[in-house]
Design a protein around this motif. Structure first.
Motif, short mmCIF file in Angstrom:
data_model
loop_
_atom_site.label_atom_id
_atom_site.label_comp_id
_atom_site.label_asym_id
_atom_site.label_seq_id
_atom_site.Cartn_x
_atom_site.Cartn_y
_atom_site.Cartn_z
N LEU A 112 37.44 -47.86 -24.00
CA LEU A 112 36.88 -49.04 -24.65
C LEU A 112 35.76 -48.65 -25.61
N GLN A 113 34.93 -47.73 -25.19
CA GLN A 113 33.83 -47.29 -26.05
C GLN A 113 34.33 -46.49 -27.24
N LEU A 114 35.32 -45.64 -27.03
CA LEU A 114 35.89 -44.88 -28.14
C LEU A 114 36.49 -45.81 -29.20
N VAL A 115 37.17 -46.85 -28.75
CA VAL A 115 37.79 -47.79 -29.70
C VAL A 115 36.72 -48.51 -30.51
N HIS A 116 35.67 -48.99 -29.83
CA HIS A 116 34.67 -49.78 -30.53
C HIS A 116 33.69 -48.92 -31.33
N ALA A 117 33.31 -47.78 -30.81
CA ALA A 117 32.35 -46.94 -31.52
C ALA A 117 33.04 -46.10 -32.59
N ASN A 118 33.98 -45.26 -32.18
CA ASN A 118 34.60 -44.34 -33.14
C ASN A 118 35.57 -45.03 -34.08
N LEU A 119 36.51 -45.78 -33.52
CA LEU A 119 37.58 -46.33 -34.34
C LEU A 119 37.11 -47.51 -35.19
N LEU A 120 36.40 -48.46 -34.61
CA LEU A 120 36.01 -49.65 -35.35
C LEU A 120 34.75 -49.46 -36.18
N LEU A 121 33.84 -48.59 -35.73
CA LEU A 121 32.56 -48.43 -36.43
C LEU A 121 32.41 -47.09 -37.14
N GLY A 122 33.20 -46.09 -36.76
CA GLY A 122 33.04 -44.77 -37.38
C GLY A 122 31.81 -44.03 -36.87
N MET A 123 31.43 -44.28 -35.62
CA MET A 123 30.24 -43.68 -35.02
C MET A 123 30.65 -42.85 -33.81
N SER A 124 30.14 -41.64 -33.70
CA SER A 124 30.51 -40.75 -32.61
C SER A 124 29.96 -41.24 -31.27
N ARG A 125 30.85 -41.46 -30.34
CA ARG A 125 30.47 -41.88 -28.99
C ARG A 125 29.64 -40.82 -28.30
N GLU A 126 30.07 -39.56 -28.36
CA GLU A 126 29.37 -38.49 -27.66
C GLU A 126 27.96 -38.29 -28.22
N TRP A 127 27.82 -38.36 -29.54
CA TRP A 127 26.50 -38.21 -30.15
C TRP A 127 25.58 -39.33 -29.65
N TRP A 128 26.10 -40.55 -29.67
CA TRP A 128 25.24 -41.66 -29.27
C TRP A 128 24.89 -41.60 -27.79
N ASN A 129 25.85 -41.26 -26.95
CA ASN A 129 25.57 -41.15 -25.52
C ASN A 129 24.45 -40.15 -25.24
N ASP A 130 24.54 -38.99 -25.88
CA ASP A 130 23.54 -37.95 -25.67
C ASP A 130 22.16 -38.44 -26.08
N LYS A 131 22.10 -39.08 -27.23
CA LYS A 131 20.83 -39.58 -27.75
C LYS A 131 20.29 -40.70 -26.88
N HIS A 132 21.15 -41.61 -26.51
CA HIS A 132 20.66 -42.79 -25.82
C HIS A 132 20.36 -42.55 -24.34
N ASN A 133 21.03 -41.59 -23.74
CA ASN A 133 20.68 -41.21 -22.37
C ASN A 133 19.22 -40.78 -22.30
N ARG A 134 18.81 -39.98 -23.28
CA ARG A 134 17.43 -39.50 -23.29
C ARG A 134 16.45 -40.64 -23.54
N HIS A 135 16.86 -41.60 -24.35
CA HIS A 135 15.99 -42.76 -24.59
C HIS A 135 15.80 -43.56 -23.30
N HIS A 136 16.87 -43.83 -22.58
CA HIS A 136 16.75 -44.63 -21.36
C HIS A 136 15.97 -43.89 -20.26
N ALA A 137 16.10 -42.59 -20.21
CA ALA A 137 15.39 -41.82 -19.19
C ALA A 137 13.89 -41.77 -19.47
N HIS A 138 13.50 -41.76 -20.75
CA HIS A 138 12.09 -41.61 -21.11
C HIS A 138 11.72 -42.55 -22.27
N PRO A 139 11.82 -43.86 -22.08
CA PRO A 139 11.57 -44.78 -23.18
C PRO A 139 10.14 -44.66 -23.73
N ASN A 140 10.06 -44.58 -25.06
CA ASN A 140 8.78 -44.56 -25.78
C ASN A 140 7.94 -43.32 -25.53
N HIS A 141 8.51 -42.29 -24.95
CA HIS A 141 7.79 -41.03 -24.74
C HIS A 141 7.99 -40.18 -26.00
#
Length: 365
Positions: A112-141
């Motif tokens: 579901l994420q691949l379809v909406h991120a990669n196919l519909l938006l042209g945005m890499s799922r893996e890149w975003w997951n890596d980036k956003h995991n770090r944001h959620h673990a340490h918000p505003n640090h």
């Protein structure tokens, strides 16, 4: 810019991502987690999401049909607005799927994420997951959250040191330039994703992941181009694409800008690194009051406190969890920040303006 289409892989979506602070021998977060779980607010809502996804895909199909009916005419340009709104809905679904909000099935969530991120938006799922995991673990640090790392924008005065030329100009006027800069966000998300995909040390762990990601990104770019050229002249197609991406960027910027900017920073407190999950997520996040229209327009991310506390909580349950979260924070004496739609931007942009003050005064030159 920290535009978030926040997306956590299911395995990382557990609510208690960090060891909570202990008060009176127990966790500050655990009683709230028990209460929310007992109310069924962590249960999945696949039917709710299925209806929303179907409606969004039908809307996209209607835009394509309208393009075909209008044909090669500049009157097709206004269709870029509804397409931008629908593209943002796809981004929000991708965000929720990555957080395991839609389904507990890991494979289904990934597809579901691949379809909406990669196919519909042209945005890499893996890149975003890596980036956003770090944001959620340490918000505003500042040292650990990539969303507040010094880049086009800066979020702390010490980040202004040594910024000259174009970067210095942007920092001096970043509050005024914020929304104009968000027009580039839709394109930036695509560029960053492609760069990460091509990097040898990128987030794609296997060759198969890289091929799947790359294939879907190619399908997006080829399909998007072919679709516009099928109904519009090359110049009209180019202008339509630019307007669509600019509007999408502004929309995403509006959804994510107020969430953390100007809120507490753990690195700015002597005991910030010892904050438990509850304090780390509540003190760094800002909610936005509003109606059902606000919830729809911001994709539920106006309940940023609840989302950060319970990343896997389905979007329609965030509103229902808010009273319990607010009451729990009040009982512990933890500030719970909630403001109006306009005031949230005033606070976020006011913070950006204050950060740029040293460069305007020449102190950081």
């Amino acid at each position: 810019m920290g535009v978030g289409l926040p997306v956590l892989p299911p395995a990382a979506a557990a609510p208690a991502a960090a060891a909570p602070a202990r008060t009176g021998g127990g966790s500050e977060f655990t009683p709230l987690l028990r209460l929310v779980r007992s109310q069924g607010l962590l249960d999945h809502r696949p039917g709710w999401y299925a209806r929303g996804i179907a409606a969004n895909l039908l809307g996209m199909g209607a835009v394509v049909a309208a393009l075909a009916l209008i044909g090669p005419s500049w009157w097709a340009l206004p269709l870029a607005l509804p397409l931008a709104l629908l593209s943002a809905r796809a981004a929000f679904v991708g965000h929720d799927a990555g957080h395991a909000q839609v389904t507990a099935n890991r494979k289904a969530g990934r597809i579901l994420q691949l379809v909406h991120a990669n196919l519909l938006l042209g945005m890499s799922r893996e890149w975003w997951n890596d980036k956003h995991n770090r944001h959620h673990a340490h918000p505003n640090h500042l040292d650990r959250d990539p969303d507040v790392a010094a880049d086009i924008l800066v979020f702390a005065e010490h980040q202004t040191t040594g910024r000259t030329g174009l970067r210095g100009f942007l920092t001096r006027h970043q509050a005024w330039l914020f929304f104009p800069l968000t027009t580039l966000e839709g394109i930036a998300l695509k560029v960053y994703g492609v760069q990460a995909l091509l990097a040898k040390d990128g987030p794609c762990r296997t060759r198969r992941d890289r091929l799947v990601e790359g294939g879907l990104l190619l399908a997006h770019f080829a399909g998007y181009t072919a679709l516009l050229l099928a109904f519009l002249t090359p110049l009209q197609a180019l202008v339509f694409a630019v307007v669509h991406q600019m509007l999408l960027g502004v929309h995403l910027g509006m959804a994510f800008a107020p969430n953390h900017k100007g809120m507490e920073r753990p690195d700015g407190h002597a005991d910030g690194d010892s904050w438990g999950h509850l304090r780390r997520q509540v003190l760094t996040s800002r909610n936005i009051r509003g109606s059902a229209l606000t919830d729809w327009f911001l994709g539920g991310l106006n309940y940023q406190v609840e989302h950060h506390l319970f990343p896997s909580m389905p979007r329609p349950h965030l509103r229902l969890a808010q009273p319990a979260v607010r009451a729990h924070c009040a009982a512990l004496g933890i500030p719970y920040t909630e403001t109006g739609f306009v005031d949230s931007y005033r606070q976020a942009l006011g913070h950006l303006h204050e950060v740029g003050a040293p460069l305007r005064s020449g102190a950081a030159a």
